[in-house]
Design a protein around this motif. Structure first.
Motif, short mmCIF file in Angstrom:
data_model
loop_
_atom_site.label_atom_id
_atom_site.label_comp_id
_atom_site.label_asym_id
_atom_site.label_seq_id
_atom_site.Cartn_x
_atom_site.Cartn_y
_atom_site.Cartn_z
N ARG A 1 0.83 -1.21 0.00
CA ARG A 1 0.00 0.00 0.00
C ARG A 1 0.86 1.26 0.00
O ARG A 1 0.54 2.25 -0.66
CB ARG A 1 -0.95 0.00 1.21
CG ARG A 1 -2.00 -1.06 1.19
CD ARG A 1 -3.00 -0.89 2.29
NE ARG A 1 -4.04 0.05 1.91
CZ ARG A 1 -5.10 0.33 2.68
NH1 ARG A 1 -5.23 -0.25 3.86
NH2 ARG A 1 -6.01 1.18 2.29
N ALA B 1 1.04 4.13 -2.86
CA ALA B 1 0.85 5.56 -2.57
C ALA B 1 1.98 6.38 -3.18
O ALA B 1 1.75 7.44 -3.77
CB ALA B 1 0.78 5.79 -1.07
N PRO C 1 -4.54 6.30 -0.64
CA PRO C 1 -5.73 5.81 0.05
C PRO C 1 -6.92 6.72 -0.21
O PRO C 1 -6.77 7.93 -0.38
CB PRO C 1 -5.33 5.83 1.53
CG PRO C 1 -3.84 5.79 1.52
CD PRO C 1 -3.41 6.52 0.29
N ASP C 2 -8.11 6.14 -0.25
CA ASP C 2 -9.31 6.93 -0.50
C ASP C 2 -10.48 6.28 0.22
O ASP C 2 -10.42 5.13 0.64
CB ASP C 2 -9.59 7.02 -2.00
CG ASP C 2 -10.46 8.23 -2.35
OD1 ASP C 2 -10.93 8.92 -1.41
OD2 ASP C 2 -10.67 8.48 -3.54
N GLU D 1 -3.48 -0.44 10.16
CA GLU D 1 -3.45 0.23 8.86
C GLU D 1 -4.60 -0.18 7.95
O GLU D 1 -4.71 0.34 6.84
CB GLU D 1 -2.11 -0.01 8.17
CG GLU D 1 -0.95 0.65 8.91
CD GLU D 1 0.26 0.93 8.03
OE1 GLU D 1 0.16 0.74 6.81
OE2 GLU D 1 1.29 1.36 8.59
N SER D 2 -5.47 -1.08 8.42
CA SER D 2 -6.60 -1.47 7.58
C SER D 2 -7.68 -2.11 8.42
O SER D 2 -7.43 -2.59 9.54
CB SER D 2 -6.16 -2.45 6.49
OG SER D 2 -5.83 -3.70 7.06
N PRO E 1 -4.11 5.36 5.88
CA PRO E 1 -5.12 4.53 5.22
C PRO E 1 -6.26 4.10 6.13
O PRO E 1 -7.41 3.96 5.67
CB PRO E 1 -4.31 3.32 4.72
CG PRO E 1 -3.03 3.35 5.43
CD PRO E 1 -2.77 4.78 5.78
N TYR F 1 -9.67 6.01 6.33
CA TYR F 1 -10.69 5.79 5.32
C TYR F 1 -11.49 4.51 5.55
O TYR F 1 -12.44 4.23 4.82
CB TYR F 1 -10.04 5.72 3.93
CG TYR F 1 -9.37 6.99 3.52
CD1 TYR F 1 -10.09 8.01 2.91
CD2 TYR F 1 -8.02 7.20 3.73
CE1 TYR F 1 -9.48 9.19 2.52
CE2 TYR F 1 -7.39 8.37 3.35
CZ TYR F 1 -8.13 9.37 2.74
OH TYR F 1 -7.52 10.53 2.36
N GLU F 2 -11.11 3.71 6.54
CA GLU F 2 -11.74 2.41 6.74
C GLU F 2 -12.29 2.24 8.16
O GLU F 2 -12.46 1.11 8.62
CB GLU F 2 -10.72 1.30 6.43
CG GLU F 2 -10.16 1.36 5.02
CD GLU F 2 -9.20 0.23 4.72
OE1 GLU F 2 -9.19 -0.78 5.45
OE2 GLU F 2 -8.44 0.35 3.74
#
Length: 512
Positions: A48, A52, A58-59, A208-209, A244, A247-248
């Motif tokens: 990731r 980037a 990231p979005d 991170e996710s 990131p 966004y999650e």
């Protein structure tokens, strides 16, 4: 005790006879299940970041936001201030627990030096603190001081998924055990759940996710099952410390819904992550750290999104740490630090957050006062949509040569503290103001230096070059050696100067 590096001396690693009897048998099946997936998640992180830097940033997820309703337990409704500090300092841990803070986070991560003696002591202190038996000897007043009964919610923060435990290899592939797994397994193995005043509470770092939330969920359930506790017994809060993950958050909450109590904006690590992900963009060179206001848009937009995301699900949204520390020996500096703290926490409360982090007992009362209600779960931003989490930092602060010098000085002194066994260190800048610097602010300093050199920034008529960077490291080391702060030795300062610059040269910017 992460991946070995030639930059660092080899830390002493645990031998089997130093671990609790039977622990390795307890750890072995957990390692077989969780370490391979931890390594896969680490590889996904690298990918990731590479994407980037190649332009794929990231979005927001394109799927509609999900609503996950969570019933917040009564014992955790009030977290207006969570005090944090290193687990290996028994005196500080007891003082935090006796401070009256609604929450306390005992830290095995950023503020504790990452070596086995510190970790071993930290986990022993955490076990004793959770069971109410931790004490320290008061050298000033004499006598033994223990933990007073209170409603304070106690959390423990293990090391993150990016780290491995040196010296512990249980699988045939000779893969080191996940540090997150090692820390929690050793903690849980030694704990008597029947002696806890509330369910075991963990603070998850460095995610991170949303996918990583499933790793933690499954580990919590496996550990609970091993102790004959209900599957949802272990509760947690999680830090949003990476760009990131911002966004999650919805899916992260969904995946941890049986355990999660709230999210925390770990803003210093978040700033470091934001710089790291935007490192190739010359428009994203940040100004001097001390000139960035607490309500800068890239923080403020995320605060509002976090409040809406958390409150929509019924969980807490907690604010970050203020680096500037009180100083009882200097009334003017002490007053200034408390005024900065008050403004910072007032801003977080005004946005709708439910509490904050502090690191000094003198900060607790101020922080709690700025959050007049036990929580603000009623505050919502239903029409917020998908805000810009990367507004350009134009018109914010100043970029100066003195700011670069300050970053260099901090990087040297922080690393000198690490070499001396301290994961966090009170560092005074040229302005004499004390700031508590840890791994997060050290990362910011090194990344800011790299930004300025990489993009040929001119400050005060001076071009940032590799040669200038080296000259500043030499000059700041000379200043440190001429007037060494308490606890600084010439040998470790020189070694720290070498390590800090080489970490920049080698682009070692991951948390470590």
């Amino acid at each position: 005790m992460g991946t070995p590096s030639t930059l660092f001396p080899v830390n002493r690693i645990p031998s089997p006879d130093e671990l609790s009897p039977g622990f390795l048998d307890f750890l072995r099946p957990l390692d077989a299940r969780f370490t391979p997936s931890q390594r896969a998640l680490k590889e996904w992180r690298k990918l990731r970041l590479q994407e980037a830097h190649a332009g794929k940033l990231p979005d927001h997820l394109s799927v509609p936001q999900r609503t996950t309703l969570i019933n917040l337990p009564d014992w955790c409704q009030d977290q207006r201030n969570q005090m944090t500090g290193p687990a290996d300092d028994a005196e500080l841990v007891v003082k935090m627990l006796n401070s009256g803070a609604p929450g306390v986070m005992i830290d095995l991560e950023d503020s504790e030096a990452n070596c086995w003696p510190n970790l071993k002591l930290g986990i022993a202190n955490a076990v004793a603190a959770l069971q109410g038996t931790l004490t320290y000897e008061d050298k000033k007043r004499g006598g033994t001081v223990g933990i007073k009964p209170s409603k304070t919610v106690v959390f423990v923060r293990p090391r993150g998924l990016h780290m491995s435990q040196g010296g512990v290899f249980l699988e045939k592939l000779n893969i080191p055990v996940s540090a997150s797994l090692f820390d929690l397994a050793l903690l849980v193995y030694q704990l008597d759940f029947g002696k806890l005043k509330h369910p075991l509470c963990i603070y998850i770092p460095k995610s991170e996710s949303a996918e990583e939330a499933l790793w933690w969920r499954d580990l919590f359930r496996a550990l609970a099952r091993a102790k004959d506790a209900p599957p949802d017994y272990i509760k947690c809060m999680a830090l949003v410390e990476s760009h990131p993950l911002a966004y999650e958050m919805d899916d992260f909450i969904l995946n941890l819904r049986d355990h999660l109590l709230g999210l925390n904006l770990g803003r210093w690590d978040y700033m470091a992550s934001l710089i790291h992900f935007m490192l190739e963009d010359p428009r994203w060179v940040l100004p001097d750290r001390d000139s960035i206001p607490h309500d800068v848009p890239f923080f403020q937009n995320l605060r509002e999104l976090m409040v809406e995301t958390c409150h929509r699900s019924g969980i807490l949204a907690i604010g970050g740490m203020t680096a500037l520390f009180p100083d009882r020996t200097d009334p003017d500096l002490d007053r200034f630090a408390k005024e900065v703290l008050a403004r910072d926490k007032a801003n977080e409360a005004a946005v709708g957050m439910d509490g904050a982090w502090t690191g000094h007992p003198d900060q607790n009362e101020i922080a709690v006062e700025k959050f007049p209600h036990p929580n603000q779960l009623h505050v919502r931003y239903p029409h917020l949509g998908q805000p810009d989490l990367r507004p350009l930092p134009t018109g914010v602060g100043t970029i100066s040569l003195e700011g670069t010098r300050a970053a260099v000085r901090t990087a040297i002194l922080y690393r000198e503290g690490v070499l001396a066994g301290k994961g966090a260190r009170l560092i005074r800048g040229r302005d004499k103001r004390p700031r508590m610097e840890d791994l997060a602010t050290d990362r910011i300093c090194r990344l800011m230096i790299e930004q300025r050199v990489r993009h040929d920034v001119c400050a005060d008529g001076v071009q940032h070059t590799h040669g200038l960077r080296t000259r500043l490291f030499d000059e700041e080391l000379a200043h440190i050696l001429a007037e060494p702060p308490p606890g600084t030795t010439p040998e470790t300062a020189k070694r720290a100067r070498q390590i800090a610059e080489e970490m920049i040269i080698r682009e070692e910017f991951d948390p470590r």
